[in-house]
Design a protein around this motif. Structure first.
Motif, mmCIF file in Angstrom:
data_model
loop_
_atom_site.group_PDB
_atom_site.id
_atom_site.type_symbol
_atom_site.label_atom_id
_atom_site.label_comp_id
_atom_site.label_asym_id
_atom_site.label_seq_id
_atom_site.Cartn_x
_atom_site.Cartn_y
_atom_site.Cartn_z
ATOM 1 N N VAL A 1 4.892 33.790 29.114
ATOM 2 C CA VAL A 1 4.926 35.256 29.188
ATOM 3 C C VAL A 1 5.762 35.787 28.024
ATOM 4 N N ARG A 2 5.230 36.806 27.342
ATOM 5 C CA ARG A 2 5.994 37.423 26.266
ATOM 6 C C ARG A 2 6.943 38.457 26.850
ATOM 7 N N ILE A 3 8.154 38.505 26.325
ATOM 8 C CA ILE A 3 9.155 39.459 26.798
ATOM 9 C C ILE A 3 9.253 40.594 25.789
ATOM 10 N N SER A 4 9.214 41.831 26.284
ATOM 11 C CA SER A 4 9.278 42.980 25.384
ATOM 12 C C SER A 4 10.101 44.095 26.008
ATOM 13 N N SER A 5 10.783 44.856 25.185
ATOM 14 C CA SER A 5 11.455 46.050 25.704
ATOM 15 C C SER A 5 10.911 47.304 25.034
ATOM 16 N N ASP A 6 9.714 47.193 24.490
ATOM 17 C CA ASP A 6 9.051 48.352 23.888
ATOM 18 C C ASP A 6 8.060 48.940 24.895
ATOM 19 N N PRO A 7 8.387 50.128 25.443
ATOM 20 C CA PRO A 7 7.539 50.706 26.494
ATOM 21 C C PRO A 7 6.065 50.790 26.104
ATOM 22 N N ALA B 1 12.084 50.988 31.856
ATOM 23 C CA ALA B 1 11.146 50.724 32.956
ATOM 24 C C ALA B 1 10.330 51.972 33.269
ATOM 25 N N TYR B 2 11.001 53.113 33.305
ATOM 26 C CA TYR B 2 10.314 54.381 33.578
ATOM 27 C C TYR B 2 9.240 54.668 32.537
ATOM 28 N N ALA C 1 7.752 52.629 30.488
ATOM 29 C CA ALA C 1 6.673 51.633 30.507
ATOM 30 C C ALA C 1 5.684 51.929 31.634
ATOM 31 N N ILE C 2 6.197 52.214 32.823
ATOM 32 C CA ILE C 2 5.324 52.463 33.972
ATOM 33 C C ILE C 2 4.554 53.770 33.781
ATOM 34 N N LYS C 3 5.209 54.738 33.165
ATOM 35 C CA LYS C 3 4.522 55.989 32.835
ATOM 36 C C LYS C 3 3.360 55.723 31.870
ATOM 37 N N ASN C 4 3.566 54.743 30.994
ATOM 38 C CA ASN C 4 2.511 54.357 30.043
ATOM 39 C C ASN C 4 1.452 53.455 30.670
ATOM 40 N N GLY C 5 1.592 53.146 31.953
ATOM 41 C CA GLY C 5 0.559 52.351 32.618
ATOM 42 C C GLY C 5 0.935 50.927 32.961
ATOM 43 N N ALA C 6 2.176 50.534 32.706
ATOM 44 C CA ALA C 6 2.571 49.158 33.051
ATOM 45 C C ALA C 6 2.538 48.963 34.559
ATOM 46 N N ARG C 7 2.221 47.747 34.999
ATOM 47 C CA ARG C 7 2.310 47.394 36.413
ATOM 48 C C ARG C 7 3.767 47.165 36.779
ATOM 49 N N PHE C 8 4.068 47.249 38.072
ATOM 50 C CA PHE C 8 5.456 47.157 38.518
ATOM 51 C C PHE C 8 5.554 46.092 39.610
ATOM 52 N N ILE C 9 6.196 44.986 39.282
ATOM 53 C CA ILE C 9 6.335 43.896 40.252
ATOM 54 C C ILE C 9 7.813 43.500 40.374
ATOM 55 N N ALA C 10 8.109 42.664 41.369
ATOM 56 C CA ALA C 10 9.509 42.262 41.583
ATOM 57 C C ALA C 10 9.561 40.811 42.043
ATOM 58 N N ASN D 1 -1.044 33.177 35.752
ATOM 59 C CA ASN D 1 -2.387 33.061 36.323
ATOM 60 C C ASN D 1 -3.215 34.324 36.151
ATOM 61 N N ASN D 2 -2.546 35.479 36.279
ATOM 62 C CA ASN D 2 -3.284 36.736 36.316
ATOM 63 C C ASN D 2 -3.477 37.376 34.953
ATOM 64 N N GLU D 3 -2.488 37.231 34.114
ATOM 65 C CA GLU D 3 -2.588 37.915 32.835
ATOM 66 C C GLU D 3 -1.749 37.166 31.805
ATOM 67 N N PRO D 4 -2.258 36.018 31.385
ATOM 68 C CA PRO D 4 -1.466 35.131 30.524
ATOM 69 C C PRO D 4 -1.043 35.776 29.203
ATOM 70 N N GLU D 5 -1.742 36.834 28.782
ATOM 71 C CA GLU D 5 -1.379 37.487 27.524
ATOM 72 C C GLU D 5 -0.383 38.634 27.732
ATOM 73 N N ALA D 6 0.083 38.812 28.948
ATOM 74 C CA ALA D 6 0.896 39.996 29.260
ATOM 75 C C ALA D 6 2.264 39.973 28.583
ATOM 76 N N SER D 7 2.731 41.202 28.268
ATOM 77 C CA SER D 7 4.118 41.388 27.859
ATOM 78 C C SER D 7 4.879 41.936 29.061
ATOM 79 N N ALA D 8 6.025 41.334 29.327
ATOM 80 C CA ALA D 8 6.804 41.776 30.488
ATOM 81 C C ALA D 8 8.168 42.283 30.057
ATOM 82 N N TYR D 9 8.622 43.335 30.734
ATOM 83 C CA TYR D 9 9.990 43.795 30.567
ATOM 84 C C TYR D 9 10.756 43.385 31.814
#
Lengths: 264, 264
Positions: free
Chosen positions: A107-113, A135-136, A138-147, A83-91
């Motif tokens: 949702v696209r799955i990626s492990s590239d920070p 994870a570190y 990616a978040i340092k690069n600006g990724a959002r952090f959800i659970a 709903n919020n970001e249909p083009e998002a890549s998630a780790y």
């Protein structure tokens, strides 16, 4: 009482079943509610299984259910992202069923920070340092952090296992950032998903669960009538000393029959 | 100034050396201090290497040192356990050099939750779920929870790696308990170890380090004169906006010579 409610929200573990057995009266109550055309949805904070696995389990135990009636934390997370970001890549710091649920929502799955937009933390029995590193970064690069959920532990036969709070804690520790959104109970995201599926207004819903700080808290904060059952993690003396006060306390889900005034 | 101090406490990374190079003036200053019979000790929060590895590195780079002058967080942790509970069994979420340091102080190492008295969290590049599970079980059984250091990240060539805060966060997350003791800077345990080795009163010590929130904070809170160097993680504008105010700010360790009034 029965005519006060059109929708029923049931927690699963500790409310409807415990490990591989239905709790007393569960099948009966669900059947009675259905015969009266009440709407029903089942909730679980676990992201370890896909919804169809819950539906199959319930059906096998004697409560025929299709997966459309199951809301678990991976579904809520997937819907949030879609709903919020249909083009998002998630780790995903989590297990395969969660990855599949996200993928099935596009949702696209990626492990590239460098290209990760969201880090999704969950219960992960294969959690290790390299995942924390991604994870570190990616978040340092600006990724959002959800659970998916923030449970400390997950009850299993003979004890408890470290749950998603461990993975969340590790990521918070190294990034210095708090998780931004948690999909599972007691969050409103899960409740909203349940209400959308029910198609019933909050004031006409009854929630039944075994945890004060998740199930009951979520219901009460949203003006939903809440019944606590004592078949899960909560004992009667804990209820008496808690600041979270359910509308009803029942020995088990089967006691709903008399509460709601079903004929014997 | 020179006659005001008998003991000198030097942080290592970012103060004396950076990666594999001495910082400007480091060897000179140390030599001058030694020729005047000043007492010197070197500090590191890292538990990844044993003290002799630091001594060898410094000697190789041109500052001959023996391991008795090195205080790192694994030494402080080992001394803490040896002093407080010499019969304790410890479970180490950390790497081999830390395990060896503990063992050399007589600490028994165990991974049986039923007999673990202390869970010791540290930087661990082999951290994984099974370790989290053992730590969780042990703490649930009553084990104490301590850590070598609480750094979020560890600077390495080309970036940073998740440090002990990740392991601490994971364990805190699943146990719901805060770490009870942290050996490394800015804790007093490390400072006490340094002072014992120096054999000099606090008021006669100068501490030199590159981090405001660890080195400088620890010194100032204990009434020790503190000099910040700008060769590590702290830049001048950060100093200006910080509430932690070192007594001196130096471009590099070499500037100690003029500060202390050595003849050219």
């Amino acid at each position: 009482m029965l005519e006060d409610f059109d929708g029923f929200i049931f927690d699963l573990d500790g409310t409807v079943f415990l490990s591989n057995e239905l709790l007393p009266g569960a099948a009966d109550v669900i059947e009675e509610l259905r015969s009266r055309e009440k709407r029903i949805v089942f909730l679980s904070n676990k992201a370890l299984q896909r919804r169809n696995a819950y539906a199959e389990k319930l059906s096998r135990l004697g409560i025929p259910v299709d997966e459309g009636q199951i809301v678990n934390s991976s579904l809520v997370t997937a819907r949030f992202l879609a709903n919020n970001e249909p083009e998002a890549s998630a780790y995903v710091v989590g297990e395969q069923p969660l990855i599949e649920e996200l993928e099935s929502h596009g949702v696209r799955i990626s492990s590239d920070p460098a290209e990760i937009n969201y880090v999704v933390a969950s219960f992960d029995r294969d959690f290790h340092y390299d995942k924390l590193k991604i994870a570190y970064e990616a978040i340092k690069n600006g990724a959002r952090f959800i659970a998916t959920n923030s449970d400390r532990t997950c009850p299993v036969k003979g004890g408890e296992l470290p749950d998603a709070a461990g993975m969340i804690g590790a990521i918070e520790g190294v990034t210095g950032k708090d998780v931004e959104m948690v999909a599972g109970k007691p969050s409103n995201y899960m409740l909203q998903s349940a209400l959308e599926i029910l198609g019933v207004g909050k004031e006409r819903c009854l929630l039944v669960g075994d945890r004060l700080e998740t199930d009951i808290k979520m219901a009460l904060e949203n003006g939903i009538t809440a019944a606590l059952v004592l078949t899960g993690v909560t004992s009667e003396d804990v209820v008496e000393n808690s600041e979270i006060n359910p509308d009803f306390v029942l020995d088990d889900i089967g006691k709903l029959k008399s509460l709601l005034g079903f004929k014997a």
